[in-house]
Design an enzyme around this catalytic site. Structure first.
Site, PDB file in Angstrom:
ATOM      1  N   HIS A  40     -35.164 -23.485  -6.893  1.00 62.80           N
ATOM      2  CA  HIS A  40     -35.439 -23.627  -5.461  1.00 62.80           C
ATOM      3  C   HIS A  40     -35.637 -22.229  -4.876  1.00 62.80           C
ATOM      4  CE1 HIS A  40     -35.513 -24.844  -1.409  1.00 62.80           C
ATOM      5  NE2 HIS A  40     -34.227 -25.047  -1.176  1.00 62.80           N
ATOM      6  N   SER A  83     -29.041 -26.707  -6.596  1.00 64.83           N
ATOM      7  CA  SER A  83     -30.201 -25.948  -7.070  1.00 64.83           C
ATOM      8  C   SER A  83     -29.796 -24.492  -7.278  1.00 64.83           C
ATOM      9  CB  SER A  83     -31.343 -26.035  -6.052  1.00 64.83           C
ATOM     10  OG  SER A  83     -30.924 -25.559  -4.786  1.00 64.83           O
ATOM     11  N   CYS A  87     -36.022 -23.896   4.146  1.00 67.73           N
ATOM     12  CA  CYS A  87     -36.451 -24.355   2.813  1.00 67.73           C
ATOM     13  C   CYS A  87     -37.816 -25.025   2.822  1.00 67.73           C
ATOM     14  CB  CYS A  87     -35.418 -25.314   2.235  1.00 67.73           C
ATOM     15  SG  CYS A  87     -33.793 -24.578   1.988  1.00 67.73           S
ATOM     16  N   ARG A 105     -32.265 -26.257 -18.068  1.00 67.35           N
ATOM     17  CA  ARG A 105     -31.282 -26.226 -19.156  1.00 67.35           C
ATOM     18  C   ARG A 105     -31.376 -27.552 -19.900  1.00 67.35           C
ATOM     19  NH1 ARG A 105     -28.302 -24.658 -14.768  1.00 67.35           N
ATOM     20  NH2 ARG A 105     -27.019 -26.553 -14.880  1.00 67.35           N
ATOM     21  N   CYS A 113     -35.436 -31.071   2.983  1.00 70.46           N
ATOM     22  CA  CYS A 113     -34.398 -30.741   3.964  1.00 70.46           C
ATOM     23  C   CYS A 113     -34.416 -29.238   4.237  1.00 70.46           C
ATOM     24  CB  CYS A 113     -33.030 -31.177   3.465  1.00 70.46           C
ATOM     25  SG  CYS A 113     -32.540 -30.484   1.872  1.00 70.46           S
ATOM     26  N   GLY A 158     -32.578 -25.728   6.533  1.00 71.18           N
ATOM     27  CA  GLY A 158     -31.459 -25.140   7.239  1.00 71.18           C
ATOM     28  C   GLY A 158     -31.573 -25.331   8.745  1.00 71.18           C
ATOM     29  N   SER A 199     -30.150 -28.599 -22.556  1.00 71.65           N
ATOM     30  CA  SER A 199     -28.927 -29.084 -23.198  1.00 71.65           C
ATOM     31  C   SER A 199     -27.906 -29.642 -22.216  1.00 71.65           C
ATOM     32  CB  SER A 199     -28.274 -27.947 -23.992  1.00 71.65           C
ATOM     33  OG  SER A 199     -27.918 -26.879 -23.124  1.00 71.65           O
ATOM     34  N   GLN A 251     -24.573 -24.852   4.036  1.00 69.24           N
ATOM     35  CA  GLN A 251     -25.246 -25.993   3.432  1.00 69.24           C
ATOM     36  C   GLN A 251     -24.412 -26.650   2.345  1.00 69.24           C
ATOM     37  OE1 GLN A 251     -29.302 -25.430   2.246  1.00 69.24           O
ATOM     38  NE2 GLN A 251     -29.934 -24.660   4.239  1.00 69.24           N
TER      39      GLN A 251
END
Length: 392
Positions: free
Chosen positions: A348, A247, A91, A210, A378, A380, A212, A151
């Protein structure tokens, strides 16, 4: 030793990382090529002067195979003399690309370098690069006889061991969407998002936000990783990680123009930020997402700074427990943590996320007249990068 500065930084808006997502119809090479082209056009830079292009990409298979950095250079029409290489630190791949680029400038090996990243999770799904083979279980069986875990389960362990309950996770996640929606509405992301044309339509917003989202709505989602066998192994887990406090799968690309201060001055370019320090560390691969804590401690020690010296922190929201555990251990100001929302809302796209965080951090510091920013990610396998920047 010289210093390395950020002249400019851009990203695409996020696209949902599944068929039908806003960026799912564009080849990842073209997605990165368009991003590189936009960065160079914004700065009227002769591309032949670039010493190297370093790209982050996690799933280096299929359409993202065979050194996507080099392919994107050629697809963008950049001169053939400009080389490129692709790195994988999971990541943190594009954040590591930034480190390599900036460190190369500081060492005097580069004058001008572009760090970038891309991930099309709709076209090259997560895990696709293993081609259904075993990259780590058998080779690591002697050291980890009970096996490593995914993860999501690592996030469950963090929530359990840091005593972060489901309500706190959902509250934090709703905050991420609300902050990102507010910044979007105010036009706060316009300076970092570059438009991408796909099938005749322009995409220039984050599709994953999002607006809402509510705590009540998130509370109705079912846990994603509940497993009876794993519960026997880890009885402390309460199964609180859901799609709402994780994510989302995402398509995106990002790029940053880095050079020495001397070269920026020669070209009449105004740097936006300076790199102050870097750190990278390994951590427990079972609790792989906790690497942000020792990485931050390491970079603070290297820089001789305290957590209170910063105006903002970007801690990747792979899962909600990650920034919350980080904030708890570092005793960091929660108001400074991901103040524009994070990956739970902004997406992500694995190989592109590190520079997305950096873009958001630079623009936030500029908008608030802040001076210092800290970014950590962070990764993997149990690793993390940390970066400190100073706004100029």
């Amino acid at each position: 030793m010289g210093s390395a500065v950020i002249v400019d930084i851009v990203r695409t808006g996020s696209g949902k990382g599944k068929p039908g997502g806003a960026l799912s119809q564009i080849h990842p090479v073209n997605l990165l090529a368009d991003t590189l082209g936009a960065l160079l056009e914004r700065n009227d830079l002769d591309p032949a002067t670039i010493d190297d292009v370093i790209a982050g990409c996690v799933s280096q298979a299929g359409e993202q195979a065979l050194n996507i950095a080099r392919t994107a250079i050629l697809a963008a029409g950049i001169p053939e003399s400009v080389p490129g290489t692709t790195v994988d630190r999971q990541c943190g791949s594009s954040q590591q690309a930034v480190h390599f680029a900036a460190q190369g400038v500081i060492a005097g090996a580069y004058d001008i370098v572009v760090a970038c990243g891309v991930e099309s999770m709709s076209r090259v799904p997560m895990g696709y690069s293993s081609v259904d083979q075993d990259p780590n279980r058998a080779p690591l069986a002697a050291r980890y006889p009970d096996g490593l875990i995914g993860q999501g389960v690592s996030a469950e362990l963090i929530a359990a061991r840091w005593n972060i309950d489901r309500e706190a996770l959902d509250q934090y996640s709703a905050r991420s969407h609300q902050l990102a929606a507010q910044v979007t509405e105010a036009g706060g992301f316009k300076n970092e998002i570059i438009p991408i044309t796909v099938d005749g339509r322009v995409h220039d917003v984050d599709q994953t936000i999002r607006a809402s989202t509510t705590v009540e709505g998130l509370g109705g989602l079912k846990p994603s990783f509940a497993d009876d066998e794993l519960h026997k192994r880890f009885p402390e887990i309460n199964w609180s990680i859901t799609p709402g406090n994780s994510s989302p799968l995402t398509d995106a690309a990002s790029a940053v123009l880095i050079m020495s201060e001397k070269k920026a001055s020669e070209l009449g370019l105004t740097p936006r930020a300076r790199f102050t320090d870097f750190a990278v560390t390994g951590s427990d691969p079972l609790l792989m997402l906790t690497g942000v804590i020792p990485a931050t401690e390491k970079v603070l020690a290297r820089a001789g700074m305290s957590i209170d010296d910063f105006d903002a922190y970007e801690v990747n929201e792979a899962f909600a427990p990650v920034p919350l555990a980080w904030q708890q251990d570092l005793k960091a100001d929660p108001e400074k943590l991901n103040p524009r929302g994070g990956a739970i809302a902004l997406g992500h796209a694995l190989g592109a996320s590190g520079i997305r965080l950096l873009a958001t951090l630079v623009n936030h510091l500029e908008a608030t007249s802040g001076r210092y920013g800290l970014q950590t990610m962070c990764e993997g396998g149990g690793m993390a990068n940390a970066t400190i920047i100073e706004r100029l």
